[in-house]
Design a protein around this motif. Structure first.
Motif, short mmCIF file in Angstrom:
data_model
loop_
_atom_site.label_atom_id
_atom_site.label_comp_id
_atom_site.label_asym_id
_atom_site.label_seq_id
_atom_site.Cartn_x
_atom_site.Cartn_y
_atom_site.Cartn_z
N ALA A 172 -1.88 23.25 -11.11
CA ALA A 172 -0.98 22.15 -11.67
C ALA A 172 -0.76 21.20 -10.84
N GLU A 173 -0.32 21.20 -9.58
CA GLU A 173 -0.38 20.27 -8.73
C GLU A 173 -1.39 19.47 -8.26
N GLU A 174 -2.65 20.09 -8.26
CA GLU A 174 -3.96 19.54 -8.03
C GLU A 174 -4.26 18.50 -9.35
N ARG A 175 -3.84 19.08 -10.57
CA ARG A 175 -4.17 18.21 -11.76
C ARG A 175 -3.34 16.87 -11.65
N ALA A 176 -1.95 17.06 -11.25
CA ALA A 176 -1.00 15.98 -11.34
C ALA A 176 -1.60 14.92 -10.10
N ALA A 177 -1.84 15.45 -8.89
CA ALA A 177 -2.31 14.44 -8.02
C ALA A 177 -3.82 13.63 -8.53
N MET A 178 -4.64 14.49 -9.15
CA MET A 178 -5.71 13.80 -9.65
C MET A 178 -5.32 12.86 -10.86
N ARG A 179 -4.43 12.90 -11.58
CA ARG A 179 -3.88 12.02 -12.55
C ARG A 179 -3.29 10.76 -12.00
N ARG A 180 -2.59 11.12 -10.89
CA ARG A 180 -2.02 9.88 -10.23
C ARG A 180 -3.10 9.02 -9.43
N VAL A 181 -3.97 9.67 -8.94
CA VAL A 181 -5.20 8.88 -8.28
C VAL A 181 -5.99 8.31 -9.50
N GLU A 182 -6.04 8.53 -10.53
CA GLU A 182 -6.90 7.80 -11.61
C GLU A 182 -5.78 6.98 -12.22
N ALA A 183 -4.74 6.97 -12.33
CA ALA A 183 -3.98 5.97 -12.75
C ALA A 183 -3.62 4.83 -11.78
N LEU A 184 -3.71 5.37 -10.57
CA LEU A 184 -3.63 4.32 -9.47
C LEU A 184 -4.88 3.41 -9.65
N ALA A 185 -6.11 4.09 -9.97
CA ALA A 185 -7.20 3.23 -9.87
C ALA A 185 -7.26 2.30 -11.04
N SER A 186 -6.65 2.69 -12.41
CA SER A 186 -6.58 2.05 -13.58
C SER A 186 -5.54 0.75 -13.20
N TRP A 187 -4.44 1.15 -12.55
CA TRP A 187 -3.52 -0.31 -12.23
C TRP A 187 -4.05 -1.04 -11.13
N THR A 188 -4.89 -0.58 -10.16
CA THR A 188 -5.28 -1.64 -9.23
C THR A 188 -6.40 -2.40 -10.20
N GLU A 189 -7.45 -1.89 -10.97
CA GLU A 189 -8.24 -2.63 -11.94
C GLU A 189 -7.25 -3.67 -12.65
N SER A 190 -6.22 -3.18 -13.29
CA SER A 190 -5.49 -4.25 -13.93
C SER A 190 -4.84 -5.36 -13.34
N LEU A 191 -4.45 -4.91 -11.59
CA LEU A 191 -3.91 -5.85 -10.93
C LEU A 191 -4.89 -6.90 -10.50
N ARG A 192 -6.02 -6.52 -10.40
CA ARG A 192 -7.29 -7.61 -9.91
C ARG A 192 -7.45 -8.53 -10.94
N ASP A 193 -7.83 -8.00 -12.31
CA ASP A 193 -7.83 -8.60 -13.28
C ASP A 193 -6.61 -9.73 -13.53
N THR A 194 -5.40 -9.36 -13.29
CA THR A 194 -4.26 -10.41 -13.46
C THR A 194 -4.31 -11.37 -12.49
N ILE A 195 -4.49 -10.90 -11.34
CA ILE A 195 -4.66 -11.94 -10.10
C ILE A 195 -5.79 -13.04 -10.52
N ALA A 196 -6.77 -12.54 -11.12
CA ALA A 196 -7.72 -13.54 -11.43
C ALA A 196 -7.13 -14.68 -12.26
N GLY A 197 -6.09 -14.78 -12.74
CA GLY A 197 -5.43 -15.90 -13.43
C GLY A 197 -4.78 -16.77 -12.76
N ALA A 198 -4.97 -16.75 -11.36
CA ALA A 198 -4.53 -17.58 -10.42
C ALA A 198 -2.89 -17.47 -10.45
N VAL A 199 -2.48 -16.27 -10.29
CA VAL A 199 -0.91 -16.05 -10.11
C VAL A 199 -0.82 -15.01 -8.90
N GLY A 200 0.22 -15.27 -8.34
CA GLY A 200 0.66 -14.25 -7.17
C GLY A 200 1.03 -12.87 -7.49
N LEU A 201 1.28 -12.19 -6.41
CA LEU A 201 1.61 -10.82 -6.59
C LEU A 201 2.86 -10.56 -7.15
#
Length: 323
Positions: A98-127
């Motif tokens: 269960a802990e391994e699955r939770a850690a894997m879901r957290r890393v996958e969610a982090l990857a999705s959030w990083t892609e969303s943050l990258r696309d949002t920054i493309a609109g010339a806005v700050g962090l």
């Protein structure tokens, strides 16, 4: 039967001795008192006590119930104690999926959030503007820490400090790499953040794929270990219940001592199997030993601006001249 009664009497005597010793220790603490603690120490102690109460509550109840059942069936106090320890530490020894699955879901969610943050920054806005916008569509595994990060930014917390708190909440070495790049960009404001975030998101996706392959390979091994442990525990208990004459020598004190050695060897083998099946993850490099408030130097309460020797509330000069 006499050996079992004698062992039960010995167990009761040991419990009485532990109770008397604990009472004497509490009496000494009550007479001498405890050293005073600061507000931070008391808050940390209360948090640790609540975590321990939650940890020991459910598992402690299962362990005590298992020990009572084994004691009533076998009249062996050592077997009852070993069963309680096995039931209490079952998740640490043979769990972890269960802990391994939770850690894997957290890393996958982090990857999705990083892609969303990258696309949002493309609109010339700050962090500072991109993080709240990307937090709205975050995965559930990351939503709580991200909401806390957004609240800190709205409370005018500096972005590097807020990101450091965010890293401490996630407590993941994979997240430290992404958050470190955001902290560097928050301090230096250099170009190329979109490319860096894209590469980090790709790396996180590859890590999720690797963890999925490892979990698929370890599932059968973990199940085999659980079957071996179940048979090793059920076989002697079955003999004690259905064929007590075969295991009658374990009813006297010498037999209990031999049983303690056998249980210790089994416990050592279980721990070693768990040690061999554990995946070593890299340590965090953004971890800190003290909170940010404890790392900032405190100015003396002199009623004047920090670091300025002028009048209270007014800037002065080092040479004491007029402004």
């Amino acid at each position: 039967m006499s050996g079992g009664l004698f062992s039960l009497t010995t167990l009761l005597a040991l419990l009485c001795g532990v109770a008397v010793g604990g009472g004497l220790g509490l009496l000494v603490v009550a007479l001498r008192g405890l050293p005073p603690r600061t507000v931070e120490e008391r808050a940390a102690r209360q948090r640790r006590l609540s975590e321990l109460a939650t940890f020991f509550g459910r598992r402690g109840t299962i362990a005590v119930g298992t020990a009572l059942v084994v004691l009533l069936l076998t009249r062996w106090p050592i077997a009852a104690l070993a069963s309680a320890l096995l039931a209490f530490s079952w998740n640490q020894l043979f769990g972890g999926a269960a802990e391994e699955r939770a850690a894997m879901r957290r890393v996958e969610a982090l990857a999705s959030w990083t892609e969303s943050l990258r696309d949002t920054i493309a609109g010339a806005v700050g962090l500072e503007q991109a993080i709240p916008s990307s937090a709205r569509a975050a995965a559930p595994a990351l939503r709580g820490p991200l909401n806390n990060l957004v609240d800190r930014l709205r409370a005018r917390t500096p972005l590097p400090d807020a990101l450091q708190e965010f890293a401490d909440e996630l407590d993941d070495s994979s997240a430290d790499v992404i958050i470190a790049s955001l902290m560097l960009n928050a301090r230096l404001r250099g170009p190329g953040l979109r490319e860096v975030l894209g590469a980090l998101a790709k790396s996180a996706r590859e890590e999720v794929d690797m963890r999925q392959r490892v979990m698929a390979q370890r599932a059968s091994t973990r199940r085999s270990v659980q079957i071996v442990v179940g048979v090793s525990v059920a076989f002697p208990l079955g003999l004690a219940i259905f064929n007590p004459s075969f295991v009658e020598p374990f009813g006297d004190p010498l037999g209990q001592a031999v049983l303690a050695v056998v249980c210790g060897l089994f416990g050592l083998g279980f721990w070693w199997m768990r040690r061999l099946s554990t995946i070593e993850t890299p340590e965090r490099f953004l971890a800190r030993a003290e909170p940010a408030s404890a790392l900032r130097p405190r100015e003396p309460a002199t009623g004047r601006l920090p670091g300025l020797p002028g009048l209270p509330g007014l800037p002065g000069r080092r040479d004491g001249g007029a402004a």
